[in-house]
Write a protein that holds these residues in place. Structure first.
Motif, PDB file in Angstrom:
ATOM      1  N   SER A  69       9.787  10.349   4.581  1.00 42.37           N
ATOM      2  CA  SER A  69       9.317  10.092   3.216  1.00 42.37           C
ATOM      3  C   SER A  69       9.005   8.620   2.974  1.00 42.37           C
ATOM      4  CB  SER A  69      10.387  10.553   2.205  1.00 42.37           C
ATOM      5  OG  SER A  69      10.604  11.937   2.318  1.00 42.37           O
ATOM      6  N   ARG A  70       9.292   7.755   3.938  1.00 41.91           N
ATOM      7  CA  ARG A  70       9.041   6.313   3.778  1.00 41.91           C
ATOM      8  C   ARG A  70       7.953   5.816   4.713  1.00 41.91           C
ATOM      9  NH1 ARG A  70      13.118   3.567   1.236  1.00 41.91           N
ATOM     10  NH2 ARG A  70      11.507   1.957   1.017  1.00 41.91           N
ATOM     11  N   ASP A  71       7.116   6.733   5.206  1.00 43.70           N
ATOM     12  CA  ASP A  71       5.992   6.336   6.060  1.00 43.70           C
ATOM     13  C   ASP A  71       4.850   5.754   5.227  1.00 43.70           C
ATOM     14  OD1 ASP A  71       7.475   7.547   8.027  1.00 43.70           O
ATOM     15  OD2 ASP A  71       5.830   8.743   8.816  1.00 43.70           O
ATOM     16  N   LEU A  72       4.099   4.843   5.818  1.00 43.98           N
ATOM     17  CA  LEU A  72       2.859   4.385   5.203  1.00 43.98           C
ATOM     18  C   LEU A  72       1.878   5.542   5.092  1.00 43.98           C
ATOM     19  CD1 LEU A  72       1.983   0.921   6.817  1.00 43.98           C
ATOM     20  CD2 LEU A  72       2.649   1.367   4.442  1.00 43.98           C
ATOM     21  N   GLY A  73       1.080   5.517   4.029  1.00 44.99           N
ATOM     22  CA  GLY A  73       0.079   6.552   3.828  1.00 44.99           C
ATOM     23  C   GLY A  73      -1.317   5.982   3.713  1.00 44.99           C
ATOM     24  N   ILE A  74      -2.298   6.819   4.049  1.00 46.12           N
ATOM     25  CA  ILE A  74      -3.699   6.458   3.896  1.00 46.12           C
ATOM     26  C   ILE A  74      -4.479   7.693   3.451  1.00 46.12           C
ATOM     27  CG2 ILE A  74      -4.306   6.839   6.336  1.00 46.12           C
ATOM     28  CD1 ILE A  74      -6.064   4.262   6.110  1.00 46.12           C
ATOM     29  N   TRP A  75      -3.765   8.573   2.712  1.00 47.11           N
ATOM     30  CA  TRP A  75      -4.391   9.827   2.295  1.00 47.11           C
ATOM     31  C   TRP A  75      -4.999   9.752   0.894  1.00 47.11           C
ATOM     32  CZ3 TRP A  75       1.113   9.676   2.622  1.00 47.11           C
ATOM     33  CH2 TRP A  75       1.789   9.809   1.408  1.00 47.11           C
ATOM     34  N   ASP A  76      -4.870   8.597   0.250  1.00 45.45           N
ATOM     35  CA  ASP A  76      -5.378   8.464  -1.104  1.00 45.45           C
ATOM     36  C   ASP A  76      -5.971   7.062  -1.273  1.00 45.45           C
ATOM     37  OD1 ASP A  76      -4.793   7.723  -4.203  1.00 45.45           O
ATOM     38  OD2 ASP A  76      -5.124   9.884  -3.970  1.00 45.45           O
ATOM     39  N   ASP A  77      -6.985   6.949  -2.130  1.00 43.92           N
ATOM     40  CA  ASP A  77      -7.615   5.649  -2.336  1.00 43.92           C
ATOM     41  C   ASP A  77      -6.650   4.621  -2.910  1.00 43.92           C
ATOM     42  OD1 ASP A  77      -9.939   6.703  -1.349  1.00 43.92           O
ATOM     43  OD2 ASP A  77     -11.049   6.672  -3.244  1.00 43.92           O
ATOM     44  N   SER A  78      -5.575   5.078  -3.547  1.00 41.12           N
ATOM     45  CA  SER A  78      -4.595   4.144  -4.095  1.00 41.12           C
ATOM     46  C   SER A  78      -3.862   3.366  -3.002  1.00 41.12           C
ATOM     47  CB  SER A  78      -3.573   4.889  -4.964  1.00 41.12           C
ATOM     48  OG  SER A  78      -2.807   5.798  -4.178  1.00 41.12           O
ATOM     49  N   HIS A  79      -3.950   3.828  -1.753  1.00 41.66           N
ATOM     50  CA  HIS A  79      -3.293   3.144  -0.637  1.00 41.66           C
ATOM     51  C   HIS A  79      -4.106   1.952  -0.129  1.00 41.66           C
ATOM     52  CE1 HIS A  79      -1.365   7.298   0.143  1.00 41.66           C
ATOM     53  NE2 HIS A  79      -0.450   6.514  -0.405  1.00 41.66           N
ATOM     54  N   ILE A  80      -5.391   1.904  -0.480  1.00 44.76           N
ATOM     55  CA  ILE A  80      -6.280   0.911   0.124  1.00 44.76           C
ATOM     56  C   ILE A  80      -5.835  -0.507  -0.191  1.00 44.76           C
ATOM     57  CG2 ILE A  80      -8.642   0.009   0.165  1.00 44.76           C
ATOM     58  CD1 ILE A  80      -9.622   2.876  -0.299  1.00 44.76           C
ATOM     59  N   SER A  81      -5.450  -0.768  -1.420  1.00 40.36           N
ATOM     60  CA  SER A  81      -5.113  -2.129  -1.829  1.00 40.36           C
ATOM     61  C   SER A  81      -3.986  -2.721  -0.988  1.00 40.36           C
ATOM     62  CB  SER A  81      -4.728  -2.145  -3.310  1.00 40.36           C
ATOM     63  OG  SER A  81      -4.312  -3.438  -3.707  1.00 40.36           O
ATOM     64  N   GLY A  82      -2.900  -1.972  -0.811  1.00 42.62           N
ATOM     65  CA  GLY A  82      -1.779  -2.474  -0.022  1.00 42.62           C
ATOM     66  C   GLY A  82      -2.134  -2.658   1.435  1.00 42.62           C
ATOM     67  N   LEU A  83      -2.939  -1.744   1.968  1.00 39.12           N
ATOM     68  CA  LEU A  83      -3.367  -1.864   3.361  1.00 39.12           C
ATOM     69  C   LEU A  83      -4.312  -3.044   3.542  1.00 39.12           C
ATOM     70  CD1 LEU A  83      -3.916   1.925   4.141  1.00 39.12           C
ATOM     71  CD2 LEU A  83      -2.018   0.493   4.907  1.00 39.12           C
ATOM     72  N   LYS A  84      -5.118  -3.314   2.529  1.00 36.36           N
ATOM     73  CA  LYS A  84      -6.020  -4.471   2.582  1.00 36.36           C
ATOM     74  C   LYS A  84      -5.226  -5.762   2.668  1.00 36.36           C
ATOM     75  CE  LYS A  84      -9.750  -4.270   0.159  1.00 36.36           C
ATOM     76  NZ  LYS A  84     -10.732  -4.250  -0.972  1.00 36.36           N
ATOM     77  N   ASP A  85      -4.112  -5.832   1.941  1.00 34.82           N
ATOM     78  CA  ASP A  85      -3.252  -7.025   2.010  1.00 34.82           C
ATOM     79  C   ASP A  85      -2.718  -7.223   3.433  1.00 34.82           C
ATOM     80  OD1 ASP A  85      -3.604  -7.477  -0.686  1.00 34.82           O
ATOM     81  OD2 ASP A  85      -1.711  -6.553  -1.281  1.00 34.82           O
ATOM     82  N   ILE A  86      -2.347  -6.126   4.096  1.00 32.45           N
ATOM     83  CA  ILE A  86      -1.838  -6.218   5.462  1.00 32.45           C
ATOM     84  C   ILE A  86      -2.926  -6.726   6.405  1.00 32.45           C
ATOM     85  CG2 ILE A  86      -0.966  -4.901   7.430  1.00 32.45           C
ATOM     86  CD1 ILE A  86       0.361  -2.999   5.422  1.00 32.45           C
TER      87      ILE A  86
END
Length: 343
Positions: A69-86
């Motif tokens: 339940s604490r894995d990173l996700g990329i299944w929703d557009d709401s995840h893009i912002s945090g991944l962009k920071d990485i």
């Protein structure tokens, strides 16, 4: 010998050396799959330490594709912002950001999820965290293939320069590839060609949005380490079925398909599989397995067994391993952080 610190180019990407940070789950995302500031700090530190290619941990293409339940996700557009920071944090330190797209399949232990797999076989009935999965129907297959495609689009929007498809460690794609957990009697099970059909569809879907000039890596388990399972030659055969569909590099790991595998763990234990994959596919390979010293890495590269070296736990212990290895080997690198150059 300074092979480890020579650049490596593939398509539109040039790596400053041959060191790759393997994707390692941190189990530190928010419960909705979003990244936190901790992730950016974690990956930026390894980039600052001199690693050339940073592959962000297994990132789930749908919520039921998480390991936890604490894995990173990329299944929703709401995840893009945090991944962009990485991705941006990695680029700022001169490394190339990559991300691994993953689906846990029958090894999903996230609470409340509908666990799916090629066949309704429990990974480990003796362990209560694993559920008996539901066998995937064609609708499930189509949905997951589309999820990989949409995830690749989000990875592109987030600024990643390299993409990796997770086909190893007993997760969903690997479950289709291995006869130990794929007992289907339709077009997705049976012969190596049929067991590779799901992977083929995923690669084709990803490549419709992940542009041709950007590298695509496939991570595989080169050995199942169990009777009746895949050997390196079997895996090479299935890689050859998809390599011309857009695979640029093979990242060779091993195991994870069944809990009773007998794995001969030791320094460089996965290198023989990497060599077989390199010889039989003709593709560049990333190899490793308990590599802890510059000398080990140099010997592997100089032998031609691999083109790149992945490091895992060694980079958790010491994010500055590449810079320190170069210093100890008498290699002068231009990418020491200026604040640390006096060291």
């Amino acid at each position: 010998m300074n092979n480890l610190f020579t650049p490596f180019s593939i398509k539109n990407v040039t790596l400053r050396n041959r060191i790759v940070m393997a994707p390692m789950c941190m189990y530190s995302a928010k419960e909705d799959g979003r990244a936190t500031s901790w992730h950016s700090f974690h990956y930026r530190t390894r980039a600052q330490g001199g690693t050339a290619l940073i592959i962000v941990e297994a990132t789930a293409v749908e919520s039921q594709g998480r390991i936890s339940s604490r894995d990173l996700g990329i299944w929703d557009d709401s995840h893009i912002s945090g991944l962009k920071d990485i991705a941006l944090s990695i680029k700022k330190e001169g490394a190339v950001p990559a991300i691994q797209l993953a689906h846990a399949g029958r090894k999903c232990c996230a609470a409340g999820e509908d666990v799916i797999a090629p066949s309704a076989l429990n990974f480990d009935p003796s362990d209560k965290q694993y559920k008996t999965p539901r066998e995937m129907g064609i609708e499930d297959i189509d949905r997951v293939v589309l999820a990989f495609k949409n995830a690749a689009r989000r990875a592109l929007e987030a600024g990643f320069e390299v993409l990796e498809i997770h086909g190893a460690h007993g997760y969903l794609i690997n479950e289709f590839l291995s006869p130990l957990c794929n007992q289907r009697e339709d077009d997705f099970g049976g012969t190596p060609v049929q067991r590779g059909e799901f992977l083929k569809r995923v690669v084709d879907a990803v490549r419709t949005v992940w542009t041709d000039e950007k590298p695509l890596i496939l991570r595989v388990s080169g050995m199942d380490y169990a009777e009746g399972g895949n050997r390196s030659e079997d895996v090479a055969q299935m890689v050859n079925l998809v390599k011309d569909r857009g695979i640029d590099i093979v990242h060779v790991s091993s195991g994870g398909v069944v809990p009773y595998a007998s794995i001969p763990v030791g320094p460089g234990y996965q290198i023989p599989s990497a060599r077989v994959l390199k010889d039989l596919t003709g593709l560049p390979v990333v190899g490793g397995g308990l590599i802890t010293s510059h000398t080990q890495a140099e010997e592997i590269l100089s032998s031609g067994d691999t083109d790149l070296i992945f490091l895992g736990r060694q980079l958790l212990r010491n994010p500055y391993f590449p810079l320190l290895s170069a210093k100890e080997s008498g290699v002068s690198l231009p990418y020491w952080p200026v604040q640390y150059a006096r060291a």
